[in-house]
Design an enzyme around this catalytic site. Structure first.
Site, short mmCIF file in Angstrom:
data_model
loop_
_atom_site.label_atom_id
_atom_site.label_comp_id
_atom_site.label_asym_id
_atom_site.label_seq_id
_atom_site.Cartn_x
_atom_site.Cartn_y
_atom_site.Cartn_z
N GLU A 195 58.56 137.88 78.86
CA GLU A 195 59.56 138.04 79.94
C GLU A 195 59.76 139.51 80.29
O GLU A 195 60.89 139.97 80.48
CB GLU A 195 60.91 137.43 79.51
N CYS A 205 51.09 120.39 96.91
CA CYS A 205 49.74 119.98 97.33
C CYS A 205 48.71 119.91 96.20
O CYS A 205 47.60 119.44 96.44
CB CYS A 205 49.24 120.93 98.42
#
Ligand code: TMP
Ligand code: MG
Length: 194
Positions: A88, A147
């Site tokens: 992170e 998609c």
């Protein structure tokens, strides 16, 4: 103990759900098998799972030390350490870039993972600088939830709707607020020129 010949910086970047932490853990485990002295750090604000571990979205984990900022990270590096992993990295202060350079200059192998882009599709924190200075950069991809193509971006959703450009950049979360998207399906209402 086997040591490295020289320090180096490796960056693992990409959208959320692309497997960054999983890849970081894979490299750290291999380094441990190679009898390296490894320390894993993460910013204190990432409280999603545990403050004493890093955890990937698929549930793998490894022990980690939470630090307040880049200075605190440097202060917690132990003398024998040969490999440092930072997860992170996008959440650290700008000083993280210098700290990483300094560690590499001390012959430490530094493995950094973080989001290259925030939910707006803009460079996140010190990641661009870390990427430029690295010997090796791996950009991972998730799967676009719309998609099924490769996803390079992270969509933030607020009540199921795309978050607006002027929303705060930092918002800790996982699948309840974010999903991976390709460029075509990444939506940022209010973004200039979008
Ligand atoms: P991950 O890359 O390990 O999935 O974690 C990313 C963390 O960053 C997660 O807590 C959500 C947070 N985040 C922000 O704070 N702002 C953002 O713009 C994005 C995309 C993620
Ligand atoms: Mg992660």
């Amino acid at each position: 103990m086997t040591n490295h010949h020289s320090g180096r910086v490796e960056v693992i970047c990409g959208s959320m759900f692309s497997g960054k932490t999983e890849e970081l853990i894979r490299r750290v485990r291999r380094a441990t098998i190679a009898k390296q002295k490894v320390q894993v750090f993460k910013p204190e604000m990432d409280t999603r799972y545990s403050i004493k571990r890093i955890t990937s979205h698929n549930g793998q984990d490894f022990k980690a030390v939470s630090v307040q900022n880049s200075e605190d990270l440097l202060a917690k590096v132990e003398a024998e350490t040969t490999v440092i992993a930072i997860d992170e990295a996008q959440f650290f202060d700008p000083g993280i870039a210098r700290v990483v350079e300094q560690l590499a200059a001390q012959n430490i192998r530094v493995i950094v993972a973080g989001l290259d882009l925030d939910f707006r599709g803009e460079p996140f924190g010190a990641m661009p600088i870390l990427i430029s200075g690295a010997e090796e950069v791996e950009k991972l991809h998730a799967i676009c939830m719309v998609c099924g193509e490769d996803a390079s971006r992270t969509q933030r959703l607020v009540n199921g709707q795309p978050a607006r450009y002027d929303d705060p950049v930092i918002m800790v979360g996982a699948a309840e607020s974010y999903e991976a998207r390709c460029r075509q399906h990444h939506m940022v209402p209010g973004k200039p020129d979008a």
